[in-house]
Design an enzyme around this catalytic site. Structure first.
Site, short mmCIF file in Angstrom:
data_model
loop_
_atom_site.label_atom_id
_atom_site.label_comp_id
_atom_site.label_asym_id
_atom_site.label_seq_id
_atom_site.Cartn_x
_atom_site.Cartn_y
_atom_site.Cartn_z
N LYS A 1 -56.76 -49.94 -16.35
CA LYS A 1 -55.86 -50.85 -16.55
C LYS A 1 -55.77 -51.45 -15.48
CE LYS A 1 -50.51 -49.70 -15.22
NZ LYS A 1 -49.19 -48.71 -15.09
N SER B 1 -44.67 -44.20 -16.74
CA SER B 1 -45.43 -45.54 -17.32
C SER B 1 -46.70 -45.27 -17.24
CB SER B 1 -45.80 -46.42 -15.47
OG SER B 1 -44.69 -46.80 -15.81
N SER C 1 -45.42 -48.86 -18.17
CA SER C 1 -45.58 -50.15 -17.68
C SER C 1 -46.96 -49.74 -18.28
CB SER C 1 -45.89 -50.70 -16.64
OG SER C 1 -46.74 -49.67 -15.59
#
Lengths: 477, 484
Positions: free
Chosen positions: B76, B175, B151
């Protein structure tokens, strides 16, 4: 109207740790800009603070030394504001739960009276970096070497009633933190600086007047001048029918004045909240005991011991114990020469004068305690007179060797041979018949004249007491 | 090869059936071919990945490999990666090349894993649909008209599309779990403090936690074995032993007590999602688990409390993005105030700005007690609810999300509705508990996630419970048609 001044001080003292409060970067002063700032100090994305354990010990030490409560749990909070030399956009400080609460400090005024000043709290925080406005062609440079340097902010009660008391408090606090070894106390480098909260009120009024906060005071002299200026300004305003605005004012040492920085209305909302990156700071009973055991002898105790053990006056002892290095210097000298009063005089007068003249710290003195003691021994064993000693001291100061070598090289040894002094005296008596008659006739003041003549002829090496004696014998006085 | 799980790939690599370089090349080729449909990567580091793969092959050849050696992963873009752009999905950091590795990255490097690239995400991890990214929305591989969740939407989409063997995510209010559910993969958010946050760009420090996004629970266990553990650079990281998360995967779950909180099966829950989750729970009953009805009475307070605490922390955490030292700086600033205002005004997107404003307000003098302090008290109440529940049950199960993936653009103009898509995941972060999402079926041809919540540091148990389910179901093996 008679006015009373009310003062409280916030002292920021830099803690003498090797590394920063929340990172491993070194704290040494004077490095090239931005060479002592690591990723954490720069506030790079993703970095996290880790508390330096040593600062907790130091704060605990301070708390114990002022008889305060050292909090078993204290909390770091974020103080949020934007400034280019504040890398994270917040300063990590302590707010609601500081590490040290409610202590006190005794100060001594010039007239010898003492007074207790309350210490509200002391908390740990990180310093910001520096903005450099010169040499950047209208732009501002940022040096983050200082960012993250540990500070202990010591907040007093509004207990001081004059600039002199404020100076005495600041000096005493300076002495204390250097004694404890938690700060180098270097004021030029900003390791010890203060803000002063100042207000005035009519004598006899119970409630405080509106205060102003004076920022940026980094010397004992300036704290006195800044407060005095501000007190006069406030009295002028009030007597002119005006009101004091609660505001922050900056002391300008060059112009010797304070001027407004921002008013209370413009004061920032720092949006304090507990820093979620740090755990509560725990001070265990064990740690406290350990720190207690490691406390050095503190200034007041040392002064009392000096008065008792060395039979010094309180004033002399106060001066000697104002900082730990001077006290240690004195004790080494006194022990080595076995005449404490003589040592106290030399440290307080000649050494202090010489250091002051050259703006040197006692740790930088070219004359070490052992060297001074070596010379003082020559005074007590009558090898040299006090007057000659001044010359020897100056030579030692200038790096010409130790006392014995200088006395030897310069032939400064006191003449104690009676025959030699008598020969000189005979000559002088013969050359000054009129004065001899007057002296015999009772004009005692002329003793000094004869002794002076002998001293002059011997280059000061005769022992004045001995000359006196011999003269009296010769003239049958 | 992209059909294989990390566990299978690891065996293949050790047995030298294929090399890490071949495997990495295969993934890089898929990314090139398929990612334009998904937009799941912000940065692909082809050369670096191949170099890492060759190093991994050398490790394997010399017998020094560990299970994760040579496995191609996606990271990420919230984790700082030395020498590689770390954007956090924001224009603010579009030019930011991190000068250091996050602890999580460092540990994968030490294990010899391969980083294929950095995945797309909501800007500064603020979002539930991946639509707030400066780099454009990520699309759900099950239906590219729909969102992947957020997210960690890029990580979820790329694992679901098999454009990486596994990915890291971070979870502040759901997330990891929410996008895992919407993309039909497995994700675990460990206990707060289990994985170091050092080098992970902070959104809300007291809630942020890194975790895994994989096809299976076993893969998550393998990744977590690398990531978890004490780090002296993070004061909130716990100094306690980390078990081998793969050891207890096959433990019998007979007699396992599953709590079903009634508040999570209430109004707002899509009927088909509810049915799918109930079917999953039936599977558990077949495996010998017992089901207990429980209540988490303060559940309704979790969203409001979260939207005070998280913005408050974010408003402070994002202050460092000021245009002074790194990141975006506006053109030709007139003075300091102008530099701040325009750099931040132009560098941040609207959702980030909204949260900074909310947080700044919540922390302001006069409001602090009413908002921040109150929210912290609610947090305690929510933790206490879970504490009481775990006296009665071993794990708690619920739908991860109340609905399946929604359409791109559907909720962007309605932040409150968007915030409510995390209604089932937020309480876990407020309490700091570990939580998982496991593929449990489909509704309207879109994946449904089963959430499994455990007590503190019971990641092993969660992985075990998820793994046993995956032994008797194959939802986790399903692949979106165009990515097969």
């Amino acid at each position: 109207m008679q006015w009373e001044t009310v003062i409280g001080l916030e002292i920021h003292t830099q803690l003498a740790t090797k590394s920063k409060i929340f990172s491993g970067a070194p704290t040494a002063y004077g490095a090239e800009p931005n060479t002592q700032a690591c990723a954490v100090d720069l506030g790079l994305p993703g970095v996290l603070p880790v508390l330096n354990k040593e600062v907790v010990r130091m704060a605990a030490k301070f708390g114990l030394a002022i008889g305060a409560r050292v909090a078993p749990i204290s909390i770091f909070a974020r103080k949020n504001y934007f400034y280019p030399d504040l890398p994270k956009g917040y300063q990590i400080s302590q707010y609601e739960l500081p590490i040290v609460e409610t202590g006190k400090l005794e100060i001594e005024l010039e007239d010898g009276t003492t007074k207790i000043i309350g210490v509200t709290r002391a908390h740990l925080e990180e310093d910001a970096g520096k903005s450099l406005h010169e040499d950047f062609h209208g732009m501002t440079g940022i040096d983050l070497n200082r960012a993250g340097t540990p500070l202990l902010e010591i907040v007093s009660e509004p207990d001081m009633r004059s600039a002199k008391e404020a100076v005495a408090y600041m000096k005493k606090m300076h002495s204390l933190v250097t004694y404890l070894g938690i700060s180098d106390g270097n004021m030029q480098e900003g390791s010890f600086r203060c803000d002063a909260n100042v207000s005035v009120r009519p004598v006899g009024q119970a409630e405080f007047g509106t205060r102003t906060e004076l920022k940026n005071i980094n010397s004992f002299r300036f704290v006195e001048k800044a407060i005095n200026f501000e007190v006069e300004r406030q009295i002028d305003v009030l007597e002119g029918g005006g009101k004091i605005t609660q505001e922050t004012r900056l002391y300008d040492a060059d112009k010797d004045e304070t001027r407004s920085m921002r008013s209370k209305e413009e004061a920032m909302d720092y949006r304090y909240f507990p820093d979620p990156d740090l755990l509560p700071v725990e001070v265990s009973e064990n740690l406290l005991n350990e720190v207690k055991a490691s406390l050095p002898e503190l200034p007041d105790a040392k002064r009392n011991r000096f008065v008792e053990e060395y039979k010094l006056s309180r004033e002399d002892a106060n001066q000697l114990t104002a900082d730990r290095e001077t006290a240690d210097y004195f004790e080494t000298t006194a022990k080595a020469c076995a005449d404490a009063k003589l040592a106290a005089n030399w440290v307080n007068v000649s050494l202090a004068g010489a250091l002051n003249k050259e703006g040197k710290d006692i740790s930088e003195s070219p004359v070490s305690a052992d060297m001074l003691a070596g010379m003082l021994k020559r005074i007590t064993d009558n090898t040299i007179s006090g007057k000659i000693a001044k010359e020897v001291f100056e030579a030692m100061w200038n790096g010409e060797g130790d006392a014995d070598a200088i006395i030897d090289k310069k032939g400064l040894k006191q003449i104690t041979d009676t025959g030699a002094i008598e020969a000189v005296l005979d000559e002088i008596i013969a050359a000054n018949p009129a004065q001899v008659e007057q002296l015999k006739g009772g004009k005692d003041k002329l003793m000094g004249f004869f002794v002076g003549q002998v001293m002059k002829q011997t280059g000061g090496k005769a022992n004045p007491g001995q000359v006196n004696q011999l003269l009296k014998k010769k003239l049958g006085l | 090869m992209h059909h294989k799980t990390i566990a299978e790939l690891s065996k293949g690599l050790q047995a030298k059936e294929f090399s890490s370089e071949e495997l990495t090349q295969a993934y890089l080729a898929r990314i090139k071919q398929l990612d334009p449909q998904l937009n799941s990567y912000i940065t692909v580091v082809e050369e670096q990945a191949l170099a890492q793969a060759r190093e991994a092959d050398a490790l394997i050849a010399s017998g020094k490999a560990v299970p994760m050696t040579g496995i191609p992963l996606a990271q990420k873009d919230i984790f700082c990666t030395n020498g590689v752009r770390t954007s956090c999905g924001s224009k603010m950091l579009d030019n930011f090349i991190a000068p250091y590795d996050a602890t999580v990255i460092e540990r994968f490097n030490q294990a010899g894993s391969v980083m294929l690239g950095k995945t797309n995400m909501d800007e500064f991890a603020m979002g539930s649909s991946n639509e707030t990214s400066f780099y454009g929305p990520v699309k759900n591989p099950w239906d590219t008209k729909t969102v992947p969740g957020g997210s960690s939407g890029g990580s979820a989409a790329c694992v679901a599309g098999r454009l990486a063997a596994g990915a890291t995510g971070t979870d502040t209010g759901g997330s990891i779990r929410q996008p895992a559910a919407l993309c039909g993969i497995t994700g675990i958010k460990p206990t707060y403090g289990r994985v170091s946050r050092y080098g992970m760009i902070a959104f809300a420090s007291s809630l942020d936690q890194a975790g895994t996004m994989t096809q299976t629970a076993e893969d998550s266990a393998m990744m977590l074995n690398v990531m978890a553990g004490f780090d002296e650079r993070d004061s909130t990281c716990l100094d306690m032993a980390v078990p081998d998360y793969t050891v207890n995967l096959n433990d019998d779950i007979k007699g396992l007590k599953i709590g079903l909180p009634k508040e999570y099966f209430a109004e707002g829950l899509d009927a088909e999602v509810s049915k799918t989750v109930e079917a999953a729970i039936e599977e558990y009953k077949k495996l010998g688990a017992e089901v207990v009805d429980i209540s988490l009475p303060n559940s309704s307070l979790s969203v409001p409390a979260y939207y005070v605490v998280a913005p408050a922390e974010c408003s402070s955490n994002l202050s460092r993005f000021d245009g002074v030292r790194f990141g975006y700086r506006c053109e030709d600033p007139q003075d300091l105030e102008d530099l701040y205002k325009r750099s931040r005004g132009e560098g941040f997107g609207s959702e980030v700005k909204r949260r900074i404003m909310v947080g700044t307000y919540a922390l302001s003098a006069g409001y602090y007690d009413a908002y921040y302090l109150k929210a912290q008290k609610i947090r305690r109440l929510i933790s206490d609810d879970f504490k009481q529940a775990f006296e009665k049950v071993d794990v708690i199960m619920a739908p991860t999300t109340p609905t399946v993936a929604f359409n791109i653009g559907e909720k962007v103009d309605d932040p409150i509705t968007m915030y409510l898509s995390d209604i089932n995941t937020i309480a876990v972060n407020l309490a700091g508990l570990p939580g998982m999402s496991v593929p449990a079926g489909f509704s309207q041809n879109l994946p449904v996630g089963l959430q499994i919540i455990g007590n503190y540091f019971e990641e092993s148990r969660l992985l075990n419970v998820a793994h046993k389910y995956q032994q008797v179901t194959d939802w986790h093996n399903k692949m979106p048609e165009s990515f097969k």
